[in-house]
Design an enzyme around this catalytic site. Structure first.
Site, PDB file in Angstrom:
ATOM      1  N   GLU A  83       8.917   2.106   6.316  1.00 10.48           N
ATOM      2  CA  GLU A  83       8.374   3.184   7.666  1.00 10.48           C
ATOM      3  C   GLU A  83       8.431   4.661   7.151  1.00 10.48           C
ATOM      4  OE1 GLU A  83       7.956   3.067  10.656  1.00 10.48           O
ATOM      5  OE2 GLU A  83       8.550   0.944  11.104  1.00 10.48           O
ATOM      6  N   ASP A 114       2.215  -3.036   9.371  1.00 10.73           N
ATOM      7  CA  ASP A 114       3.606  -3.048   9.109  1.00 10.73           C
ATOM      8  C   ASP A 114       4.363  -3.076  10.302  1.00 10.73           C
ATOM      9  OD1 ASP A 114       2.890  -2.425   6.531  1.00 10.73           O
ATOM     10  OD2 ASP A 114       4.175  -0.256   6.325  1.00 10.73           O
ATOM     11  N   GLU A 115       4.066  -2.385  11.491  1.00  8.95           N
ATOM     12  CA  GLU A 115       4.835  -2.412  12.550  1.00  8.95           C
ATOM     13  C   GLU A 115       4.966  -3.846  13.185  1.00  8.95           C
ATOM     14  OE1 GLU A 115       6.152   0.344  12.729  1.00  8.95           O
ATOM     15  OE2 GLU A 115       4.833   2.017  12.852  1.00  8.95           O
ATOM     16  N   THR A 132       4.500   0.224  18.956  1.00  6.80           N
ATOM     17  CA  THR A 132       3.853   1.331  17.866  1.00  6.80           C
ATOM     18  C   THR A 132       2.606   0.419  17.254  1.00  6.80           C
ATOM     19  OG1 THR A 132       5.587   0.695  16.274  1.00  6.80           O
ATOM     20  CG2 THR A 132       5.754   2.903  17.347  1.00  6.80           C
ATOM     21  N   TRP A 189       0.822  -1.334   0.143  1.00  7.53           N
ATOM     22  CA  TRP A 189       0.121  -0.003  -0.011  1.00  7.53           C
ATOM     23  C   TRP A 189       0.638   1.358   0.092  1.00  7.53           C
ATOM     24  CZ3 TRP A 189       0.503   3.696   3.877  1.00  7.53           C
ATOM     25  CH2 TRP A 189       1.115   3.178   4.982  1.00  7.53           C
ATOM     26  N   HIS A 239       7.644  -5.560  11.091  1.00  7.80           N
ATOM     27  CA  HIS A 239       8.694  -5.163  11.679  1.00  7.80           C
ATOM     28  C   HIS A 239       9.451  -5.713  13.056  1.00  7.80           C
ATOM     29  CE1 HIS A 239       8.081  -1.493   8.678  1.00  7.80           C
ATOM     30  NE2 HIS A 239       8.432  -2.523   7.965  1.00  7.80           N
ATOM     31  N   GLU A 275       8.916  -1.623  18.077  1.00  9.62           N
ATOM     32  CA  GLU A 275       7.839  -1.847  16.956  1.00  9.62           C
ATOM     33  C   GLU A 275       6.628  -2.430  17.528  1.00  9.62           C
ATOM     34  OE1 GLU A 275       8.223  -1.100  14.072  1.00  9.62           O
ATOM     35  OE2 GLU A 275      10.210  -1.206  13.459  1.00  9.62           O
ATOM     36  N   GLU A 324       6.713   9.024  13.882  1.00  5.88           N
ATOM     37  CA  GLU A 324       7.022   8.456  12.650  1.00  5.88           C
ATOM     38  C   GLU A 324       8.003   9.566  11.624  1.00  5.88           C
ATOM     39  OE1 GLU A 324       6.296   5.518  11.560  1.00  5.88           O
ATOM     40  OE2 GLU A 324       4.715   4.927  12.799  1.00  5.88           O
ATOM     41  N   HIS A 367       4.565   5.786   6.577  1.00  5.13           N
ATOM     42  CA  HIS A 367       3.614   6.074   7.727  1.00  5.13           C
ATOM     43  C   HIS A 367       3.904   7.428   7.960  1.00  5.13           C
ATOM     44  CE1 HIS A 367       4.918   1.789   9.418  1.00  5.13           C
ATOM     45  NE2 HIS A 367       4.342   1.495   8.292  1.00  5.13           N
TER      46      HIS A 367
HETATM   47 FE   LIG Z   1       8.015   0.961  13.218  1.00  6.60          FE
HETATM   48 FE   LIG Z   2       6.287   3.312  11.549  1.00  6.08          FE
END
Ligand SMILES: [Fe+2]
Ligand SMILES: [Fe+2]
Length: 326
Positions: free
Chosen positions: A112, A197-198, A168, A34, A201, A165, A77, A115
């Protein structure tokens, strides 16, 4: 000290091999992942102004504290340059641009970067934010950097990033669910995809530490203990607003997050528990005496922290952020 650093470098070189192989298990292909544009009004279309109107109408319903937390999250971010430059300073991150560590750092940064980009554009369009004030805070945070107590030690660094991570992930996820409650489905979707996503990670950083435990268990345990004794501070702990001193806004931001239940002392303990479980702390073998003591400390810590969290009162003091209009 010399030996200590050499050993770290050796372990990092050892893990670097896995990095190149495993990296793309933790990241998504750039062509199909995305992008902020997937969520935001398209300014090349006639419907643009209508879409902004809709966006603003939904954003109107969000509570003051929720907007404040969202702005704090966005600034955090947006301070990505700090995190990227810090990762390249870590002991054992070879300066080979095509090596596993440098490549990971670039690819992670690239993911990242979306974000802050997405959240910033949303906030700009929302009509709720004094953008200039927010931008000043962002510039300050990048200029001020951070001090998270890891030094250049890769073990402490990746314990920190594993924790962070996950933290978040929790906070974006909670903002998503609260935004949904207020009827802002766009914001909810946005924070949802960021949260996932976090989570990916976090898996990567947890994997690095898992690998470190395989080859240098005692030192990994001591690093974990040390980070937990120091407490994991958030990367935005130097957050400030115009006219304030370094770090003076941070407490108000975390108060708002605690008040709303977006990120609380109990979440901190839950993350610690998750790491203890995922790294099989209880059953790590071959520890030296000092590391055995470190394990004891870590294993007892969640209980202790929960007792403290129990006694903590919810911060009720409302604060007027310069970032928010009206
Ligand atoms: Fe992150
Ligand atoms: Fe992030």
């Amino acid at each position: 000290m010399k030996f200590f650093e050499e050993k770290r470098r050796e372990v990092m070189t050892h893990i670097e091999k896995y990095m190149l192989e495993k990296m793309h298990d933790f990241l998504k292909p750039i062509d199909t992942i995305w992008q902020p544009a997937d969520f935001l009004p398209d300014s090349s279309r006639d419907t643009f102004f209508n879409e902004i109107k809709e966006l603003q109408e939904s954003a109107e319903g969000l509570s003051y504290d929720l907007i404040a937390v969202l702005i704090g999250d966005t600034i955090t971010e947006e301070a990505l340059p700090t995190y990227e430059s810090w990762l390249t300073m870590v002991e054992g991150v070879s300066k080979d641009e095509e090596g596993g560590w440098m490549k990971w750092t670039r690819y992670w940064t690239a993911e990242e970067n979306r974000h802050g980009d997405l959240l910033n554009k949303y906030l700009y369009l929302s009509g709720r934010v004094n953008m200039r004030m927010m931008e000043i805070s962002t510039q300050y945070l990048i200029a001020d950097g951070f001090d998270i107590g890891t030094g250049t030690d890769p073990y402490r660094n990746f314990i920190y990033t594993s924790f962070q991570e996950l933290a978040t992930n929790v906070s974006h996820r909670r903002v998503a669910s609260q935004a949904k409650k207020y009827g802002d489905t766009l914001l909810s979707k946005m924070c949802g995809v960021i949260a996932s996503d976090e989570a990916r990670h976090a898996k990567a950083y947890k994997y690095f530490i898992e690998k470190i435990f395989e080859v240098d268990a005692s030192e990994a345990m001591l690093a974990f203990e040390d980070m937990m004794r120091k407490k994991i501070v958030m990367p935005a702990h130097f957050l400030r607003e115009v006219g304030l001193k370094i770090g003076q806004t941070f407490g108000h931001f975390t108060d708002a997050a605690q008040r709303l239940g977006i990120y609380t002392a109990v979440d901190y303990v839950d993350i610690l528990k998750e790491l203890i479980e995922d790294w099989h702390i209880e059953s790590v073998s071959g520890l030296n005496e000092e590391a055995e003591k470190a394990r004891d400390y870590i294993m007892k810590l969640p209980e202790r922290l929960l007792r403290v969290a129990d006694r903590m009162k919810n911060p009720m003091l409302e604060y007027k952020f310069s970032w928010i209009n009206g």
